[in-house]
Enzyme design. Structure first.
Site, short mmCIF file in Angstrom:
data_model
loop_
_atom_site.label_atom_id
_atom_site.label_comp_id
_atom_site.label_asym_id
_atom_site.label_seq_id
_atom_site.Cartn_x
_atom_site.Cartn_y
_atom_site.Cartn_z
N CYS A 1 -4.45 -0.42 -9.14
CA CYS A 1 -5.01 0.60 -9.82
C CYS A 1 -4.84 -0.03 -11.44
O CYS A 1 -3.83 -0.33 -11.73
CB CYS A 1 -4.77 1.97 -9.65
SG CYS A 1 -5.64 2.90 -10.89
N CYS B 1 0.86 -1.14 0.12
CA CYS B 1 -0.19 -0.01 0.05
C CYS B 1 0.79 1.35 -0.04
O CYS B 1 1.72 1.51 0.65
CB CYS B 1 -0.82 -0.14 1.30
SG CYS B 1 -1.93 1.23 1.34
N HIS C 1 -7.88 6.85 -3.70
CA HIS C 1 -7.21 7.05 -5.03
C HIS C 1 -8.05 6.97 -5.91
O HIS C 1 -8.17 7.83 -7.08
CB HIS C 1 -6.24 5.72 -5.18
CG HIS C 1 -5.49 5.81 -6.43
ND1 HIS C 1 -4.49 7.08 -6.99
CD2 HIS C 1 -5.82 5.02 -7.71
CE1 HIS C 1 -4.19 6.67 -8.23
NE2 HIS C 1 -4.86 5.59 -8.63
N HIS D 1 -14.63 -67.80 4.61
CA HIS D 1 -15.44 -66.53 3.48
C HIS D 1 -14.85 -65.28 4.09
O HIS D 1 -14.69 -64.96 5.13
CB HIS D 1 -16.81 -66.65 4.04
CG HIS D 1 -17.83 -65.85 3.44
ND1 HIS D 1 -17.87 -65.96 1.88
CD2 HIS D 1 -18.73 -65.06 3.76
CE1 HIS D 1 -18.75 -65.06 1.46
NE2 HIS D 1 -19.09 -64.58 2.68
N CYS E 1 -15.74 -64.10 -3.21
CA CYS E 1 -16.04 -63.29 -2.00
C CYS E 1 -14.53 -62.40 -1.90
O CYS E 1 -14.76 -61.37 -1.47
CB CYS E 1 -16.34 -64.02 -0.96
SG CYS E 1 -15.11 -65.46 -0.38
N HIS F 1 -10.04 6.95 -11.23
CA HIS F 1 -9.57 5.55 -11.83
C HIS F 1 -10.41 4.66 -11.01
O HIS F 1 -10.44 4.23 -10.15
CB HIS F 1 -8.24 5.29 -11.26
CG HIS F 1 -7.22 6.21 -12.34
ND1 HIS F 1 -5.79 6.42 -11.84
CD2 HIS F 1 -7.40 7.02 -13.13
CE1 HIS F 1 -5.37 7.45 -12.64
NE2 HIS F 1 -6.25 7.69 -13.37
#
Length: 514
Positions: free
Chosen positions: A19, A6, A36, A468, A128, A42
């Site tokens: 921007c 910033c 701004h 099984h 199985c 802008h």
């Protein structure tokens, strides 16, 4: 602009906007970018984190498909240039998919009471063992998502050339079509017989052996089509390896000079001994042993028999390497790695893993030439997990084959719904590293990433000669079902955890996006 921060407060974020009319960066939350825009007129700015365009006249973000595609491409390019992992983006339908969705307006709402994905399998004659593995694979989350997203691209040009991966994709479609009638997997059985001839026929087979054979065949088919890595031609990045392959580290330490030889082997599963074992027993069962057994016809035809045994394991890996060498193997993953350097019977999965990662004294008869001592010395060996797979499969070796007799071990072995593999990682060893013990205390920074959730359990009932197979699968969260061929009924977590587990399938809770 050299640095994105910033202009007014110097912060780097969050919600930093740039921007589009001039070189200016401003905070959105602190209204610096708004000031701004009002002063300079802008009216368009871009969110530098997500690439979305904000209009100060409309006071809203501009949702444009072309702009979002550009933002996604730039994020991908920026991450790749920095060597970072790619961000996760939610699925958005393409134009072709939108047409399909419009042509098929009927939707199925999946709720906790929904039975979609549950479908029995017809027993085709002592199959199985296959049905249990197919149920487990059908409910493996990442593998299911892969096939349901139609990610497989078949390269077979001849219609007579049947593709096993295509048949697996068909299996997932049948399971999640909403149909409740039992499915007959005869095509899949035929393709397995064709590609793994030691499993052909209607004799009773071992579920673990079928799992490894199925993964191997799928791995070979995927590898031929789209599994070769561009950066490393010896490394396979097919869907099977990406899900099931882990890295097992073996450290052999010279007892005279403490020199260490390390090897890392790719594995698909871990076999855990349940018997008392022998302190001086060899503890690595390589895939070559299983392949040799298959080649000689010793495939464990009896239901529940296994080619692995606690007393007949063959040694492989670092024992053939000089001390001090470090080798990383990248061939097809091995299976059935096991370790039994104790004279007690474990009663839980955690105890099995502790014994698996415990140091084993190789003995006076297995001396190895140390590259540092330049002489044959006694040594110790320890196994730890170097890399964890997405899906961890644990094979509890309930079928023991010794000279003169065969028996089934029916000892109850408890296993948790949630498993933390941190104590068994190579990075979680003691500070001196090679004293032969695994850390008892957990490393907080690793615990979350190394946690697993149980989603399938294969059980065996009967004796070593006949029996099984059944299995439990987790369909939705906290929803367990018992699958016995064509029969499926609801089960509780208590029933699952109190069952006599043979194969345990765990899924990683936290996934890393490559």
């Amino acid at each position: 602009a050299q640095i994105c921060k910033c202009v007014i407060c110097g912060d780097y974020g969050p919600r930093l906007h740039a921007c589009l009319s001039c070189i200016y960066f401003g905070c959105y939350d602190k209204k610096h970018i708004h000031q701004h825009a009002e002063e300079k007129k802008h009216h368009l700015a871009i969110d530098v984190s997500y690439g979305t365009i904000y209009c100060f006249i409309c006071k809203d973000y501009v949702y444009d498909t072309e702009l979002e595609e550009l933002a996604r491409a730039q994020c991908h390019r920026a991450s790749a240039s920095l060597g970072l992992k790619q961000k996760f983006f939610p699925w958005e339908p393409s134009e072709e998919e939108l047409i399909l969705l419009r042509c098929n307006p009927k939707r199925r709402r999946v709720t906790e009471a929904s039975h979609i994905g549950l479908r029995g399998l017809i027993n085709l004659g002592n199959t199985c063992f296959m049905n249990c593995i197919l149920q487990s694979l059908a409910h493996t989350p990442i593998l299911r998502d892969y096939f349901m997203a139609d990610q497989h691209v078949c390269q077979a040009t001849d219609e007579s050339q049947q593709c096993l991966v295509c048949e697996m994709a068909r299996l997932y479609q049948e399971f999640y079509s909403g149909s409740r009638t039992p499915y007959i997997p005869y095509r899949l059985l035929h393709l397995v017989w064709t590609n793994a001839r030691h499993l052909a026929g209607y004799e009773q087979q071992d579920a673990h052996e079928f799992l490894i054979a199925a993964l191997d065949v799928l791995h070979r088919h995927c590898k031929e089509m789209n599994g070769i890595s561009d950066s490393n031609p010896h490394h396979c990045n097919c869907i099977i390896d990406r899900i099931f392959t882990g890295g097992l580290q073996s450290d052999v330490t010279c007892k005279r000079c403490n020199n260490v030889s390390t090897t890392i082997d790719p594995i698909w599963d871990i076999s855990l001994d349940l018997g008392p074992g022998s302190i001086h027993s060899s503890h690595l069962l390589a895939s070559a042993a299983a392949q040799n057994a298959a080649a000689t016809g010793n495939t464990g035809a009896n239901n529940g028999s296994s080619s692995s045994s606690s007393s007949g394991n063959t040694a492989s890996g670092p024992s053939s390497l000089p001390f001090g060498s470090v080798e990383t193997t990248t061939h097809s993953p091995s299976t059935g790695f096991t370790n039994s350097p104790g004279n007690y019977e474990p009663t839980s999965l955690v105890e099995c893993l502790k014994r698996f990662t415990k140091t084993e004294h190789l003995g006076n008869s297995a001396k190895i030439k140390c590259s540092k001592c330049h002489s044959y010395q006694e040594s110790t060996k320890q196994l730890t997990m170097k890399k964890l797979p997405i899906v961890a499969c644990f094979h509890l070796k309930r079928f023991e084959h010794s000279t003169g007799y065969h028996k089934k071990i029916s000892t109850f072995v408890s296993f948790p719904e949630e498993l933390d593999m941190t104590p068994f990682m190579s990075s979680a060893r003691c500070s001196n590293g090679y004293n032969g013990q695994v850390m008892r205390s957990r490393t907080p920074t690793l615990t979350c990433d190394n946690k697993y959730s149980l989603f399938a359990v294969v059980n065996h009932f009967g004796t070593i000669e006949s029996g099984h197979y059944t299995c439990y699968i987790r369909s939705l969260k906290e929803q367990w079902y018992r699958c016995e061929d064509h029969l499926i009924k609801k089960a509780t977590a208590g029933e699952v955890l109190n069952s006599e587990g043979y194969l345990l399938f765990y899924h990683k809770q936290v996934l890393e996006y490559d």
